[in-house]
Design a protein around this motif. Structure first.
Motif, PDB file in Angstrom:
ATOM      1  N   ALA A   5      -3.090 -31.787 -21.047  1.00 60.54           N
ATOM      2  CA  ALA A   5      -2.848 -31.349 -19.676  1.00 60.54           C
ATOM      3  C   ALA A   5      -1.520 -31.915 -19.195  1.00 60.54           C
ATOM      4  O   ALA A   5      -1.113 -33.019 -19.573  1.00 60.54           O
ATOM      5  CB  ALA A   5      -3.976 -31.814 -18.762  1.00 60.54           C
ATOM      6  N   ILE A   6      -0.840 -31.136 -18.349  1.00 62.81           N
ATOM      7  CA  ILE A   6       0.463 -31.534 -17.807  1.00 62.81           C
ATOM      8  C   ILE A   6       0.244 -32.146 -16.430  1.00 62.81           C
ATOM      9  O   ILE A   6      -0.350 -31.534 -15.540  1.00 62.81           O
ATOM     10  CB  ILE A   6       1.398 -30.324 -17.703  1.00 62.81           C
ATOM     11  CG1 ILE A   6       1.511 -29.636 -19.068  1.00 62.81           C
ATOM     12  CG2 ILE A   6       2.772 -30.738 -17.199  1.00 62.81           C
ATOM     13  CD1 ILE A   6       2.179 -28.266 -18.997  1.00 62.81           C
ATOM     14  N   SER A  45      -7.558 -30.718 -10.354  1.00 63.47           N
ATOM     15  CA  SER A  45      -6.502 -30.012  -9.620  1.00 63.47           C
ATOM     16  C   SER A  45      -5.526 -30.941  -8.920  1.00 63.47           C
ATOM     17  O   SER A  45      -4.365 -30.596  -8.731  1.00 63.47           O
ATOM     18  CB  SER A  45      -7.147 -29.062  -8.605  1.00 63.47           C
ATOM     19  OG  SER A  45      -7.929 -29.778  -7.673  1.00 63.47           O
ATOM     20  N   GLY A  46      -5.970 -32.120  -8.505  1.00 66.02           N
ATOM     21  CA  GLY A  46      -5.061 -33.021  -7.811  1.00 66.02           C
ATOM     22  C   GLY A  46      -4.189 -33.835  -8.721  1.00 66.02           C
ATOM     23  O   GLY A  46      -3.329 -34.588  -8.264  1.00 66.02           O
ATOM     24  N   SER A  47      -4.396 -33.732 -10.035  1.00 65.15           N
ATOM     25  CA  SER A  47      -3.634 -34.547 -10.990  1.00 65.15           C
ATOM     26  C   SER A  47      -2.757 -33.715 -11.906  1.00 65.15           C
ATOM     27  O   SER A  47      -1.714 -34.176 -12.344  1.00 65.15           O
ATOM     28  CB  SER A  47      -4.588 -35.371 -11.863  1.00 65.15           C
ATOM     29  OG  SER A  47      -5.504 -36.088 -11.087  1.00 65.15           O
ATOM     30  N   SER A  48      -3.212 -32.530 -12.254  1.00 64.11           N
ATOM     31  CA  SER A  48      -2.502 -31.754 -13.271  1.00 64.11           C
ATOM     32  C   SER A  48      -2.418 -30.298 -12.864  1.00 64.11           C
ATOM     33  O   SER A  48      -3.174 -29.829 -12.026  1.00 64.11           O
ATOM     34  CB  SER A  48      -3.229 -31.881 -14.627  1.00 64.11           C
ATOM     35  OG  SER A  48      -4.587 -31.507 -14.500  1.00 64.11           O
ATOM     36  N   PHE A  49      -1.472 -29.580 -13.462  1.00 67.32           N
ATOM     37  CA  PHE A  49      -1.240 -28.198 -13.051  1.00 67.32           C
ATOM     38  C   PHE A  49      -1.222 -27.208 -14.203  1.00 67.32           C
ATOM     39  O   PHE A  49      -1.047 -26.016 -13.995  1.00 67.32           O
ATOM     40  CB  PHE A  49       0.060 -28.067 -12.247  1.00 67.32           C
ATOM     41  CG  PHE A  49       1.277 -28.448 -13.023  1.00 67.32           C
ATOM     42  CD1 PHE A  49       1.894 -27.578 -13.921  1.00 67.32           C
ATOM     43  CD2 PHE A  49       1.852 -29.703 -12.844  1.00 67.32           C
ATOM     44  CE1 PHE A  49       3.027 -27.941 -14.627  1.00 67.32           C
ATOM     45  CE2 PHE A  49       3.014 -30.056 -13.533  1.00 67.32           C
ATOM     46  CZ  PHE A  49       3.582 -29.189 -14.431  1.00 67.32           C
ATOM     47  N   GLY A  50      -1.389 -27.668 -15.430  1.00 68.03           N
ATOM     48  CA  GLY A  50      -1.325 -26.731 -16.537  1.00 68.03           C
ATOM     49  C   GLY A  50      -1.698 -27.391 -17.853  1.00 68.03           C
ATOM     50  O   GLY A  50      -1.961 -28.578 -17.908  1.00 68.03           O
ATOM     51  N   ILE A  51      -1.703 -26.577 -18.910  1.00 65.11           N
ATOM     52  CA  ILE A  51      -1.989 -27.039 -20.259  1.00 65.11           C
ATOM     53  C   ILE A  51      -0.775 -26.749 -21.121  1.00 65.11           C
ATOM     54  O   ILE A  51      -0.232 -25.638 -21.091  1.00 65.11           O
ATOM     55  CB  ILE A  51      -3.230 -26.337 -20.836  1.00 65.11           C
ATOM     56  CG1 ILE A  51      -4.464 -26.694 -19.977  1.00 65.11           C
ATOM     57  CG2 ILE A  51      -3.468 -26.720 -22.284  1.00 65.11           C
ATOM     58  CD1 ILE A  51      -5.706 -25.927 -20.377  1.00 65.11           C
ATOM     59  N   ALA A  52      -0.321 -27.747 -21.839  1.00 65.25           N
ATOM     60  CA  ALA A  52       0.862 -27.604 -22.678  1.00 65.25           C
ATOM     61  C   ALA A  52       0.684 -26.442 -23.655  1.00 65.25           C
ATOM     62  O   ALA A  52      -0.336 -26.342 -24.338  1.00 65.25           O
ATOM     63  CB  ALA A  52       1.135 -28.886 -23.441  1.00 65.25           C
ATOM     64  N   ILE A  75       4.328 -35.741 -17.355  1.00 66.63           N
ATOM     65  CA  ILE A  75       3.557 -36.495 -18.339  1.00 66.63           C
ATOM     66  C   ILE A  75       2.434 -35.616 -18.873  1.00 66.63           C
ATOM     67  O   ILE A  75       1.901 -34.767 -18.161  1.00 66.63           O
ATOM     68  CB  ILE A  75       2.958 -37.770 -17.689  1.00 66.63           C
ATOM     69  CG1 ILE A  75       4.060 -38.735 -17.244  1.00 66.63           C
ATOM     70  CG2 ILE A  75       1.990 -38.476 -18.629  1.00 66.63           C
ATOM     71  CD1 ILE A  75       4.864 -39.337 -18.374  1.00 66.63           C
ATOM     72  N   THR A  76       2.061 -35.812 -20.126  1.00 68.17           N
ATOM     73  CA  THR A  76       0.885 -35.123 -20.669  1.00 68.17           C
ATOM     74  C   THR A  76      -0.151 -36.144 -21.119  1.00 68.17           C
ATOM     75  O   THR A  76       0.185 -37.230 -21.607  1.00 68.17           O
ATOM     76  CB  THR A  76       1.245 -34.216 -21.862  1.00 68.17           C
ATOM     77  OG1 THR A  76       1.842 -35.014 -22.900  1.00 68.17           O
ATOM     78  CG2 THR A  76       2.195 -33.117 -21.440  1.00 68.17           C
ATOM     79  N   HIS A  77      -1.423 -35.785 -20.921  1.00 66.71           N
ATOM     80  CA  HIS A  77      -2.556 -36.577 -21.406  1.00 66.71           C
ATOM     81  C   HIS A  77      -3.580 -35.613 -21.995  1.00 66.71           C
ATOM     82  O   HIS A  77      -3.678 -34.460 -21.572  1.00 66.71           O
ATOM     83  CB  HIS A  77      -3.215 -37.370 -20.273  1.00 66.71           C
ATOM     84  CG  HIS A  77      -2.351 -38.428 -19.671  1.00 66.71           C
ATOM     85  ND1 HIS A  77      -1.927 -39.540 -20.371  1.00 66.71           N
ATOM     86  CD2 HIS A  77      -1.838 -38.550 -18.412  1.00 66.71           C
ATOM     87  CE1 HIS A  77      -1.190 -40.300 -19.572  1.00 66.71           C
ATOM     88  NE2 HIS A  77      -1.125 -39.717 -18.386  1.00 66.71           N
ATOM     89  N   ARG A  78      -4.356 -36.090 -22.924  1.00 61.89           N
ATOM     90  CA  ARG A  78      -5.427 -35.279 -23.498  1.00 61.89           C
ATOM     91  C   ARG A  78      -6.413 -34.864 -22.410  1.00 61.89           C
ATOM     92  O   ARG A  78      -6.771 -35.655 -21.539  1.00 61.89           O
ATOM     93  CB  ARG A  78      -6.162 -36.042 -24.587  1.00 61.89           C
ATOM     94  CG  ARG A  78      -5.372 -36.189 -25.876  1.00 61.89           C
ATOM     95  CD  ARG A  78      -6.245 -36.766 -26.981  1.00 61.89           C
ATOM     96  NE  ARG A  78      -5.513 -36.824 -28.246  1.00 61.89           N
ATOM     97  CZ  ARG A  78      -5.436 -35.822 -29.107  1.00 61.89           C
ATOM     98  NH1 ARG A  78      -6.050 -34.679 -28.838  1.00 61.89           N
ATOM     99  NH2 ARG A  78      -4.760 -35.944 -30.228  1.00 61.89           N
ATOM    100  N   ILE A  79      -6.844 -33.628 -22.460  1.00 61.96           N
ATOM    101  CA  ILE A  79      -7.861 -33.159 -21.525  1.00 61.96           C
ATOM    102  C   ILE A  79      -9.184 -33.885 -21.783  1.00 61.96           C
ATOM    103  O   ILE A  79      -9.885 -34.262 -20.843  1.00 61.96           O
ATOM    104  CB  ILE A  79      -8.037 -31.632 -21.645  1.00 61.96           C
ATOM    105  CG1 ILE A  79      -6.791 -30.929 -21.108  1.00 61.96           C
ATOM    106  CG2 ILE A  79      -9.286 -31.168 -20.912  1.00 61.96           C
ATOM    107  CD1 ILE A  79      -6.846 -29.426 -21.225  1.00 61.96           C
ATOM    108  N   ALA A  80      -9.512 -34.076 -23.054  1.00 63.52           N
ATOM    109  CA  ALA A  80     -10.684 -34.869 -23.426  1.00 63.52           C
ATOM    110  C   ALA A  80     -10.169 -36.264 -23.778  1.00 63.52           C
ATOM    111  O   ALA A  80      -9.818 -36.540 -24.923  1.00 63.52           O
ATOM    112  CB  ALA A  80     -11.416 -34.242 -24.597  1.00 63.52           C
TER     113      ALA A  80
END
Length: 219
Positions: A158-159, A210-217, A190-195
Motif C-alpha cells: 500500500a502507498i 483510508s486515512g493512511s493510504s491511497f493506493g496499491i503499488a 512510503i510503501t508498507h505491506r497490506i498484510a
C-alpha cells in the motif's frame, strides 16, 4: 506503585483497561512490563484517571520507545516537542491544536518508513456527548479474510503519504492538514505491506485504511 495490577476487558474482542496505575508516581520495571504485555496482547490499553504533567507523560512514553515529533510542528506542546496538541479550541481566532486528527480512521505514522510502535493519548477535556475515540481491530479484520484473499494480498504494497491522497490539488485533502513546503519536504511517499506482521507479536494486520493510504503499488 501497586504490587498487583488488575485489568478489565474494554470489549469482548480486544482492548483492556485498569485503574490501578498512577503515572504521576514512579512505576517499577516489573509493573511496566505488566502494562507492556497487556498492551501487546490486547492492542489497546486504557489507564484510567490520570493526572500527569507533560514531562511525566513523555517519561512513560519513552519507556515504550523513542518518541517521534509530529510533522505538524506548529502544534507541538510548548514544554515538549514530542507531544502534539489535538484541539478544536480557538483563541483569538487562531487554532490551539491540530483539529482534524480525530475525524477519520487512520494508522498513526504509517507515512514514515518506520511506523510508530504505539500511540499514547492523554485526554484533558472531552465533550459530555460525542467525542469518542474509536479503534478498529485490524488483526481481526485480517484473520476474517478468506484464505484466497490472504494469498492475493500477501505480496501487495500500500502507498502511504501524510494527507493520504495522490492529488495535485492539496486543498482537496480532507483527511489531514495541508503541510507547508518545509513540512512537505520531510514526507516522502512510503510503501508498507497490506498484510503487515506486527514487529513484536508477529500477528498480521490489514495495514491499509483510508486515512493512511491511497493506493496499491502497481495498480
Amino acid at each position: 506503585p501497586p504490587a498487583m495490577i488488575s485489568f478489565s476487558p474494554l470489549t469482548p474482542l480486544f482492548g483492556i483497561e485498569t485503574s490501578d496505575v498512577d503515572l504521576s508516581l514512579p512505576l517499577s520495571d516489573t509493573d511496566f512490563k505488566v502494562l507492556e504485555h497487556a498492551f501487546y496482547s490486547h492492542q489497546v490499553l486504557a489507564l484510567r484517571g490520570q493526572r500527569v504533567t507533560a514531562a511525566q507523560f513523555t517519561g512513560f512514553a519513552r519507556r515504550i520507545g523513542p518518541p517521534q515529533p509530529h510533522v505538524i510542528d506548529q502544534f507541538h506542546h510548548p514544554e515538549d516537542p514530542d507531544i502534539l496538541i489535538l484541539s478544536n479550541v480557538k483563541k483569538n481566532g487562531q487554532p490551539t491544536g491540530l483539529q482534524d486528527a480525530g475525524s477519520y480512521f487512520h494508522t498513526d505514522y504509517s507515512y514514515l518508513a518506520v511506523p510508530a510502535r504505539a500511540t499514547t493519548l492523554y485526554s484533558r477535556v472531552v465533550p459530555k456527548v460525542g467525542g469518542d475515540t474509536l479503534f478498529a481491530n485490524q488483526m481481526a479484520a485480517y484473520d476474517d479474510l478468506p484464505e484466497a484473499m490472504k494469498r492475493r494480498i500477501e505480496p501487495l504494497l500500500a502507498i502511504h503519504h501524510y494527507g493520504n491522497r495522490n492529488d495535485v490539488d492539496k486543498s482537496s485533502r480532507t483527511a489531514a492538514s495541508v503541510l507547508s513546503a518545509e513540512q512537505e519536504a520531510k514526507m516522502p511517499v512510503i510503501t508498507h505491506r497490506i498484510a503487515r506482521a506486527h514487529p513484536v507479536t508477529g500477528r498480521k494486520a490489514l495495514y491499509a485504511v483510508s486515512g493512511s493510504s491511497f493506493g496499491i503499488a502497481g495498480m
